[in-house]
Write an enzyme that holds these catalytic residues in place. Structure first.
Site, PDB file in Angstrom:
ATOM      1  N   GLU A  18      67.702  34.917  -9.950  1.00 25.73           N
ATOM      2  CA  GLU A  18      68.671  34.487  -8.916  1.00 25.73           C
ATOM      3  C   GLU A  18      69.967  34.014  -9.566  1.00 25.73           C
ATOM      4  O   GLU A  18      70.036  33.853 -10.773  1.00 25.73           O
ATOM      5  CB  GLU A  18      68.093  33.327  -8.082  1.00 25.73           C
ATOM      6  CG  GLU A  18      67.480  33.741  -6.748  1.00 25.73           C
ATOM      7  CD  GLU A  18      68.526  34.101  -5.681  1.00 25.73           C
ATOM      8  OE1 GLU A  18      69.736  34.033  -5.961  1.00 25.73           O
ATOM      9  OE2 GLU A  18      68.115  34.449  -4.571  1.00 25.73           O
ATOM     10  N   ARG A 101      62.597  22.284  -2.097  1.00 27.68           N
ATOM     11  CA  ARG A 101      63.368  22.538  -3.312  1.00 27.68           C
ATOM     12  C   ARG A 101      64.713  23.139  -2.914  1.00 27.68           C
ATOM     13  O   ARG A 101      64.872  23.677  -1.823  1.00 27.68           O
ATOM     14  CB  ARG A 101      62.627  23.504  -4.248  1.00 27.68           C
ATOM     15  CG  ARG A 101      62.488  24.933  -3.729  1.00 27.68           C
ATOM     16  CD  ARG A 101      62.177  25.889  -4.881  1.00 27.68           C
ATOM     17  NE  ARG A 101      61.857  27.246  -4.495  1.00 27.68           N
ATOM     18  CZ  ARG A 101      62.744  28.204  -4.247  1.00 27.68           C
ATOM     19  NH1 ARG A 101      64.044  27.931  -4.254  1.00 27.68           N
ATOM     20  NH2 ARG A 101      62.350  29.442  -3.953  1.00 27.68           N
ATOM     21  N   ASN A 103      67.653  25.947  -3.080  1.00 23.71           N
ATOM     22  CA  ASN A 103      67.703  27.389  -3.261  1.00 23.71           C
ATOM     23  C   ASN A 103      69.118  27.739  -3.729  1.00 23.71           C
ATOM     24  O   ASN A 103      69.627  27.090  -4.623  1.00 23.71           O
ATOM     25  CB  ASN A 103      67.276  28.128  -1.981  1.00 23.71           C
ATOM     26  CG  ASN A 103      66.802  29.539  -2.279  1.00 23.71           C
ATOM     27  OD1 ASN A 103      66.148  29.775  -3.296  1.00 23.71           O
ATOM     28  ND2 ASN A 103      67.126  30.485  -1.431  1.00 23.71           N
ATOM     29  N   GLU A 121      57.691  27.991  -0.838  1.00 22.61           N
ATOM     30  CA  GLU A 121      57.029  29.120  -0.182  1.00 22.61           C
ATOM     31  C   GLU A 121      55.528  29.134  -0.464  1.00 22.61           C
ATOM     32  O   GLU A 121      55.087  28.828  -1.565  1.00 22.61           O
ATOM     33  CB  GLU A 121      57.655  30.431  -0.655  1.00 22.61           C
ATOM     34  CG  GLU A 121      59.085  30.595  -0.187  1.00 22.61           C
ATOM     35  CD  GLU A 121      59.802  31.751  -0.862  1.00 22.61           C
ATOM     36  OE1 GLU A 121      60.272  32.643  -0.151  1.00 22.61           O
ATOM     37  OE2 GLU A 121      59.888  31.736  -2.093  1.00 22.61           O
ATOM     38  N   ASN A 154      70.560  30.328   1.666  1.00 23.13           N
ATOM     39  CA  ASN A 154      70.785  31.395   0.706  1.00 23.13           C
ATOM     40  C   ASN A 154      72.254  31.674   0.447  1.00 23.13           C
ATOM     41  O   ASN A 154      73.035  30.753   0.286  1.00 23.13           O
ATOM     42  CB  ASN A 154      69.990  32.641   1.115  1.00 23.13           C
ATOM     43  CG  ASN A 154      69.084  33.065  -0.026  1.00 23.13           C
ATOM     44  OD1 ASN A 154      69.470  33.022  -1.187  1.00 23.13           O
ATOM     45  ND2 ASN A 154      67.868  33.464   0.292  1.00 23.13           N
ATOM     46  N   ASP A 204      69.865  37.899   1.282  1.00 26.64           N
ATOM     47  CA  ASP A 204      69.605  36.919   0.218  1.00 26.64           C
ATOM     48  C   ASP A 204      70.930  36.429  -0.365  1.00 26.64           C
ATOM     49  O   ASP A 204      71.714  35.799   0.341  1.00 26.64           O
ATOM     50  CB  ASP A 204      68.676  37.560  -0.815  1.00 26.64           C
ATOM     51  CG  ASP A 204      67.931  36.555  -1.672  1.00 26.64           C
ATOM     52  OD1 ASP A 204      68.438  35.439  -1.889  1.00 26.64           O
ATOM     53  OD2 ASP A 204      66.833  36.881  -2.148  1.00 26.64           O
TER      54      ASP A 204
END
Length: 299
Positions: A18, A101, A103, A121, A154, A204
């Site tokens: 990511e 958490r 992202n 998740e 996101n 995303d």
């Protein structure tokens, strides 16, 4: 139209790659492996990846004006000194939500670090809903909460005139726009500018090019799509050899290369054997557009 070329530059099998960010000063590409708990740097000169392991899921990395980096780690904003491999907490959010958490995160044109949270998740894209919030870490190290009830916070970026903030909450299957005040960092008047089609799957990470068009990585869609935020139309689709494309940024010496991260979490042996480069980082050349350099955190 120049011919588009896609190559896997870092076959690292990241669990959730990511937050790709080009570090112009060092001439390297930064990214993270969220569940692999590491911050990584790839050099186009050596073709090697260096990594620093951290003590919690690390979901985004950004440049810092004073040097080195800032990251989102667990539910903390933190500073990362690369050479010393030193992580220092700056601020803590969502203290009452122990299963949360951070992202995705990105620095705005004024040097504030925007980042959002989500519940951990159970498996990819399966989680307790509406647990996340969107935050900003200001340059004075104070934290502002913009809104809550987020599923998977996101992709994010800002329009070229700095008047619009673009944002993705993945499970809404939408790219949203807000009015944005660069002076105060305040956002408002949320609206959807693009709804994803079925085969595009889950929106995303996201970045903007110098023509003001948005590029969105489609998780489980195996592609990045180029959108016109003014008309709400999709202009282009670029397919990659992996399904779990997670985020994108422009980089290279003139910001004409696109870098795309991907994930391998949630893929069984058969799926992985069909997509051995899952979790790799890809470079796309020949797009014919350039990106906007990342802004450094001003704090």
């Amino acid at each position: 139209m120049s011919s588009i070329k896609i190559e896997c530059i870092a076959d690292e099998s990241y669990r959730i790659g990511e937050s790709p960010v080009w570090d112009e000063k060092e001439g390297v590409l930064l990214c993270v492996d969220i569940t692999g708990r590491k911050v990584c740097r790839w050099s186009p000169v050596t073709k090697q990846v260096q990594a620093i392991s951290v003590d919690a899921p690390v979901s985004s990395v950004a440049l810092r004006k004073s040097g080195d980096y800032v990251v989102t780690l667990g539910t903390r904003f933190a500073a990362l000194k690369w050479k010393e491999q030193l992580v220092t907490t700056i601020a803590h959010v969502d203290k009452d939500k122990t299963n949360n958490r951070f992202n995705d995160g990105k620095v705005d044109p004024a040097g504030r670090y925007f980042a959002g949270t989500m519940a951990e998740e159970i498996r990819p894209a399966v989680l307790e809903r509406h647990q996340g919030s969107l935050y900003t870490l200001n340059s004075d190290l104070s934290v502002v909460k913009h809104f809550d009830k987020v599923d998977i916070s996101n992709g994010l970026d800002w329009s070229l005139d700095h008047k619009t903030f673009f944002y993705i909450d993945s499970l809404s299957y939408s790219v949203d726009a807000f009015d944005y005040d660069i002076q105060t960092g305040k956002i408002g008047n949320r609206r959807s500018i693009y709804r994803l089609e079925k085969e595009e799957s889950i929106p995303d990470g996201m970045c903007i090019d110098t023509e003001g068009k948005l590029w969105v990585a489609c998780y489980d869609g195996g592609r990045v799509i180029r959108l016109d935020p003014e008309t709400g139309k999709r202009l282009q689709t670029v397919k990659l050899p992996v399904d779990k494309t997670t985020s994108c940024c422009f980089g290279g010496k003139d910001y004409s290369e696109m870098y795309v991260t991907s994930a391998s979490d949630g893929m069984d042996k058969e799926w992985l054997s069909r997509q051995p480069q899952a979790g790799g980082v890809f470079k796309i050349t020949g797009l014919g557009v350039k990106g906007v350099p990342p802004y450094p955190f001003a704090g």
